[in-house]
Design a protein around this motif. Sequence first.
Motif, mmCIF file in Angstrom:
data_model
loop_
_atom_site.group_PDB
_atom_site.id
_atom_site.type_symbol
_atom_site.label_atom_id
_atom_site.label_comp_id
_atom_site.label_asym_id
_atom_site.label_seq_id
_atom_site.Cartn_x
_atom_site.Cartn_y
_atom_site.Cartn_z
ATOM 1 N N TYR A 93 0.617 -0.933 0.242
ATOM 2 C CA TYR A 93 0.107 -0.232 0.069
ATOM 3 C C TYR A 93 0.510 1.349 -0.287
ATOM 4 N N VAL A 94 0.832 2.584 -0.426
ATOM 5 C CA VAL A 94 0.572 3.733 -0.523
ATOM 6 C C VAL A 94 0.390 4.782 1.218
ATOM 7 N N TYR A 95 1.480 4.650 1.308
ATOM 8 C CA TYR A 95 1.060 5.294 2.912
ATOM 9 C C TYR A 95 2.179 6.522 3.293
ATOM 10 N N PRO A 96 2.131 7.584 3.601
ATOM 11 C CA PRO A 96 2.718 8.635 4.384
ATOM 12 C C PRO A 96 4.696 8.341 4.990
ATOM 13 N N PRO A 97 4.434 7.770 6.078
ATOM 14 C CA PRO A 97 5.777 7.195 6.421
ATOM 15 C C PRO A 97 7.010 7.255 5.844
ATOM 16 N N ILE A 98 6.626 6.155 4.828
ATOM 17 C CA ILE A 98 7.317 5.255 4.446
ATOM 18 C C ILE A 98 8.531 7.085 3.432
ATOM 19 N N HIS A 99 7.392 7.033 2.621
ATOM 20 C CA HIS A 99 7.533 7.979 1.262
ATOM 21 C C HIS A 99 8.423 9.381 1.835
ATOM 22 N N GLU A 100 8.390 9.404 3.169
ATOM 23 C CA GLU A 100 8.911 10.576 3.888
ATOM 24 C C GLU A 100 10.134 10.368 4.166
ATOM 25 N N TYR A 101 9.999 9.300 4.620
ATOM 26 C CA TYR A 101 11.317 8.892 5.093
ATOM 27 C C TYR A 101 12.825 8.103 3.946
ATOM 28 N N CYS A 102 12.321 7.615 2.897
ATOM 29 C CA CYS A 102 12.953 6.998 2.108
ATOM 30 C C CYS A 102 13.308 8.255 1.117
ATOM 31 N N GLU A 103 12.827 9.660 0.865
ATOM 32 C CA GLU A 103 13.550 11.022 0.663
ATOM 33 C C GLU A 103 14.241 11.391 1.757
ATOM 34 N N LYS A 104 13.654 11.145 2.912
ATOM 35 C CA LYS A 104 14.726 12.305 3.763
ATOM 36 C C LYS A 104 16.296 11.311 4.165
ATOM 37 N N LEU A 105 16.048 10.346 4.283
ATOM 38 C CA LEU A 105 17.213 9.628 4.303
ATOM 39 C C LEU A 105 18.339 9.397 2.458
ATOM 40 N N ALA A 106 17.886 9.465 1.459
ATOM 41 C CA ALA A 106 17.838 9.280 0.355
ATOM 42 C C ALA A 106 19.013 11.030 0.324
ATOM 43 N N SER A 107 18.318 12.235 0.417
ATOM 44 C CA SER A 107 19.144 13.505 1.115
ATOM 45 C C SER A 107 19.995 13.724 1.600
ATOM 46 N N ASN A 108 20.519 12.958 2.201
ATOM 47 C CA ASN A 108 22.212 12.392 3.180
ATOM 48 C C ASN A 108 22.479 11.730 2.645
ATOM 49 N N LEU A 109 22.245 11.312 1.537
ATOM 50 C CA LEU A 109 23.678 10.284 0.612
ATOM 51 C C LEU A 109 23.850 10.972 -0.919
ATOM 52 N N PRO A 110 25.222 11.101 -0.915
ATOM 53 C CA PRO A 110 25.831 11.530 -2.228
ATOM 54 C C PRO A 110 24.890 11.017 -3.484
ATOM 55 N N ASP A 111 24.702 11.689 -5.154
ATOM 56 C CA ASP A 111 24.654 10.359 -6.226
ATOM 57 C C ASP A 111 25.199 10.015 -6.519
ATOM 58 N N PRO A 112 25.100 8.317 -7.014
ATOM 59 C CA PRO A 112 23.288 8.266 -6.997
ATOM 60 C C PRO A 112 22.942 7.053 -6.303
ATOM 61 N N LEU A 113 23.196 7.472 -4.741
ATOM 62 C CA LEU A 113 23.080 6.464 -3.939
ATOM 63 C C LEU A 113 21.552 7.104 -3.694
ATOM 64 N N LYS A 114 20.130 6.965 -4.682
ATOM 65 C CA LYS A 114 19.270 7.408 -3.735
ATOM 66 C C LYS A 114 18.151 6.586 -4.038
ATOM 67 N N VAL A 115 17.963 5.088 -4.049
ATOM 68 C CA VAL A 115 16.752 4.030 -3.925
ATOM 69 C C VAL A 115 17.206 3.240 -3.124
ATOM 70 N N VAL A 116 15.970 3.845 -2.322
ATOM 71 C CA VAL A 116 15.768 2.377 -0.558
ATOM 72 C C VAL A 116 15.415 1.917 -0.658
ATOM 73 N N TYR A 117 15.499 0.702 -0.214
ATOM 74 C CA TYR A 117 14.967 -0.923 0.014
ATOM 75 C C TYR A 117 14.685 -0.382 1.662
ATOM 76 N N LEU A 118 14.223 -1.100 2.166
ATOM 77 C CA LEU A 118 14.414 -0.468 3.612
ATOM 78 C C LEU A 118 14.233 -2.227 4.531
ATOM 79 N N THR A 119 14.479 -2.628 5.309
ATOM 80 C CA THR A 119 14.400 -3.993 5.995
ATOM 81 C C THR A 119 14.509 -3.566 7.411
#
Length: 413
Positions: A93-119
Amino acid sequence: MAKWLWSIQGMSKERMMEIRGRNCHPMTMKVTLYKEPVFIHQGHMQWLWDVDGRRYLDLFAGVATISVGHCHPKVTAAAERQLRTLVHTTNIYVYPPIHEYCEKLASNLPDPLKVVYLTNSGSEANDLAMCMARLYTGNFDIITFRGSYHGGSPQTMGLTSLVDYKYPVGIGLGCTNTMCPDVFRGIWGGSHCRDSPVQTTRECNCAQGYCVASQHYIEQLKQTFLTSVWSRIAAFFAEPIQGVGGAVQYPKNFLKEAYKLVRERGGLCIADEVQTGFGRTGSHFWGFQGHDVLPDIVTMAKGIGNGFPMGAVVTTREIADAFAGGFHFNTFGGNPLACSIGSSVIDASRAPLCPQDMLAIFEDIKDMGILIGKGGMYGQTFRIKPPMCITMEDAHFFLSVFNKSIQNYMEKR
């Protein structure tokens, strides 16, 4: 040690140990660090209290996990808010917390490390990174350092190179260990080595900008390529600073040269930031930044959730797309509660408090009987400059008062 004055209600020590011996796996008895177990009851920021009210300054942080403090008020508040809204759903399902967090986490990593998979853990993140690397490269062999620790799952036990974490079963196929470039305890280097973590000022016999020890360790890596793996490899795993293996720091530029050699053989470079990420090394947000390298995959856990079970794999779009050919699902990865907590951990800031807040703490300290100064560009620095006749008892008193004043401030927010 100061004692916290409370009456602990609950299970006795004897009862806990009885259950631990009878119903808990014997491994839980084996991993108890101390001869006499520590019976923890609660924690706040850098402090823990046992069931008898004895206070401990926690400098192990739940095995390098409590990144911003036990029961940090901001993290606790974020968890409470999410608990009242949505505790669990999955990423089907699509829900806010995961998208808010993935964007926030990716913003703290340099390009091109921008795709997040959570475990849910570091072992799981490293397991997934192994799979991604093999699918993307089409190769199988993975190299790690001797003394490394990358997890306890059947796959990651192959990456791990410590005898206490090994079992006589067929696990971690395709994993090969190479010599760890330890310039402090290793064969090459020593206390006079310019790149040894125990000194930075004494002269060594190497030319400026060149480390003989580092080159010897690079030669060992080359020997591993020549003798222990196929001509093409899938990946090279390295902790930026080795954790369980003994806080090993590598020679300057070693990882940069190692990454170059790995990529020449078709492999991906994977930074295991489970223990070094989120500011643990002090100078950078990520440990790999201290080596001036850019990994292809970054794995993380522990400090990512300040004690909440959480992990992540971050990689490039190209590598992520290679993994998307099949179907991989994780029931709890990206859980709303985990993502809300993770976001609050990233939001812990070093920005100065406003002058009014600083003044409130300053006044509270004075009201409890201690006079200090303040300064700094924004008036945000407490200036503590006691006379030389101060005693250890005085220092303990100040720490108690200062901790109490900060606690008072946080409780009022």
